[in-house]
Design an enzyme around this catalytic site. Structure first.
Site, PDB file in Angstrom:
ATOM      1  N   TYR A 155      -5.168 -18.409  -5.859  1.00  0.00           N
ATOM      2  CA  TYR A 155      -3.757 -18.687  -6.160  1.00  0.00           C
ATOM      3  C   TYR A 155      -3.597 -19.686  -7.316  1.00  0.00           C
ATOM      4  O   TYR A 155      -2.922 -19.389  -8.318  1.00  0.00           O
ATOM      5  CB  TYR A 155      -3.031 -19.199  -4.914  1.00  0.00           C
ATOM      6  CG  TYR A 155      -1.577 -19.497  -5.156  1.00  0.00           C
ATOM      7  CD1 TYR A 155      -0.667 -18.458  -5.377  1.00  0.00           C
ATOM      8  CD2 TYR A 155      -1.092 -20.801  -5.179  1.00  0.00           C
ATOM      9  CE1 TYR A 155       0.672 -18.718  -5.618  1.00  0.00           C
ATOM     10  CE2 TYR A 155       0.244 -21.072  -5.405  1.00  0.00           C
ATOM     11  CZ  TYR A 155       1.130 -20.031  -5.627  1.00  0.00           C
ATOM     12  OH  TYR A 155       2.450 -20.295  -5.860  1.00  0.00           O
ATOM     13  N   ASN A 163       9.180 -13.461 -10.892  1.00  0.00           N
ATOM     14  CA  ASN A 163       9.098 -14.352  -9.739  1.00  0.00           C
ATOM     15  C   ASN A 163       8.113 -13.869  -8.673  1.00  0.00           C
ATOM     16  O   ASN A 163       7.556 -14.680  -7.938  1.00  0.00           O
ATOM     17  CB  ASN A 163      10.509 -14.495  -9.136  1.00  0.00           C
ATOM     18  CG  ASN A 163      10.475 -15.135  -7.762  1.00  0.00           C
ATOM     19  OD1 ASN A 163      10.336 -16.356  -7.634  1.00  0.00           O
ATOM     20  ND2 ASN A 163      10.582 -14.314  -6.715  1.00  0.00           N
ATOM     21  N   ALA A 214      12.892 -10.412  -5.414  1.00  0.00           N
ATOM     22  CA  ALA A 214      14.166 -11.103  -5.154  1.00  0.00           C
ATOM     23  C   ALA A 214      14.751 -10.785  -3.785  1.00  0.00           C
ATOM     24  O   ALA A 214      15.863 -11.199  -3.482  1.00  0.00           O
ATOM     25  CB  ALA A 214      15.185 -10.747  -6.240  1.00  0.00           C
ATOM     26  N   VAL A 274       5.218  -4.733  -8.801  1.00  0.00           N
ATOM     27  CA  VAL A 274       4.720  -5.209 -10.099  1.00  0.00           C
ATOM     28  C   VAL A 274       3.271  -4.811 -10.355  1.00  0.00           C
ATOM     29  O   VAL A 274       2.791  -4.937 -11.481  1.00  0.00           O
ATOM     30  CB  VAL A 274       4.891  -6.742 -10.257  1.00  0.00           C
ATOM     31  CG1 VAL A 274       6.352  -7.140 -10.096  1.00  0.00           C
ATOM     32  CG2 VAL A 274       4.000  -7.513  -9.296  1.00  0.00           C
ATOM     33  N   SER A 317       3.306 -22.570 -10.964  1.00  0.00           N
ATOM     34  CA  SER A 317       3.186 -23.646  -9.975  1.00  0.00           C
ATOM     35  C   SER A 317       2.427 -24.789 -10.607  1.00  0.00           C
ATOM     36  O   SER A 317       1.500 -24.567 -11.410  1.00  0.00           O
ATOM     37  CB  SER A 317       2.437 -23.156  -8.735  1.00  0.00           C
ATOM     38  OG  SER A 317       2.149 -24.253  -7.896  1.00  0.00           O
TER      39      SER A 317
END
Ligand code: NAP
Length: 240
Positions: free
Chosen positions: A163, A87, A12, A62, A141
């Site tokens: 990705y 996120n 963030a 993470v 996504s």
């Protein structure tokens, strides 16, 4: 658990994650600003606080078990957690054609975009289970949609074995969590922010990070009994 909701947004300190934190903060929520870089996190917290948000820094990488454990302890000390927004994400750079990609790149992207989500979610679950209306949002996504990837004429960006596939994996994981948690009050959904101008894509995106944050805020504020195990963007459900 107090009346004020508490959220944690990973990654963030910038981009879409920052705007998700700003948006949830604007609702009057207390927001943990997840950042693996303490300095960048503190800068983001200062900016959010200057804008009137009840923001606090949460150092979190993470990919690191110890870091995630400490972050969960911090959230516990802050009084708990109502909403987790997973996120944080990376692309892994280029090349990503399956015939050229370095397996180490795929591993690194999956470590962050998928295993990172599992690691953080499981560490935060004991806190979320104590919330009256827990929500988990996984930032995915549309490039992870196999339906879109295999539909002729649909734009899905460059061929991407790290990705895009990590987001397909994340979507599948989201469904499995929803199935396991079906008998609880936890709603877990995947959202796509659209193609936003951020560091992730060299600022080539056509939407603002603020626009990208909208779907996460929507999924973070779903009413009790709302959907779980779904994949949405601003236009509605996205096919898996
Ligand atoms: P961004 O500006 O590059 O921000 C990514 C954030 O993730 C940064 O705060 C970064 O921290 C953090 N991060 C990366 N690895 C991390 C780790 N191991 N531990 C903790 N934090 C980590 O990207 P963005 O565009 O805002 O992307 C946010 C999410 O939206 C991602 O999941 C992305 O895949 C998804 N998304 C973006 C787009 C788009 O068009 N931008 C489209 C679809 C989906 P550092 O500052 O320390 O690097």
């Amino acid at each position: 658990m107090s009346e004020t909701k508490t959220a944690l947004v990973t990654g963030a300190n910038k981009g879409i994650g920052y705007e998700i934190a700003a948006g949830l903060g604007a609702l009057g929520w207390s927001v943990g600003v997840g950042s693996r870089d303490v300095e960048r996190g503190e800068a983001a917290v200062a900016k959010l606080r200057a804008a009137g948000v009840d923001a606090f820094g949460v150092p979190i990488d993470v990919t690191d078990d110890a870091s995630v454990t400490v972050a969960a302890e911090l959230m516990g000390e802050r009084g708990g957690l109502d909403v987790l927004v997973n996120n944080a994400g990376i692309t892994g750079g280029t090349p990503q054609e399956p015939t050229l990609v370095d397996p180490a790149t795929v591993r690194a992207v999956v470590e962050t975009n998928v295993l990172g989500v599992i690691r953080v979610t499981n560490a935060m679950l004991p806190l979320l289970r104590r919330s009256p209306s827990p929500r988990i949002v996984n930032m995915s996504s549309t490039v992870g949609s196999l339906t879109r990837q295999t539909t002729p004429g649909v734009q899905t960006g460059p061929i991407s074995a790290a990705y895009a596939t990590s987001k397909t994996f994340l979507n599948a994981v989201t469904v499995q969590y929803a199935k396991e948690l079906a008998d609880t009050n936890i709603l877990i959904n995947a959202g796509c922010p659209g193609f936003c101008a951020t560091d992730l894509n060299g600022f080539r995106g056509v939407r603002t990070p603020e626009q990208g944050a909208a779907i996460a805020i929507h999924l973070a504020t779903l009413p009790d009994g709302g959907p779980t195990g779904t994949f949405h963007d601003d236009d509605g459900p996205v096919p898996w």
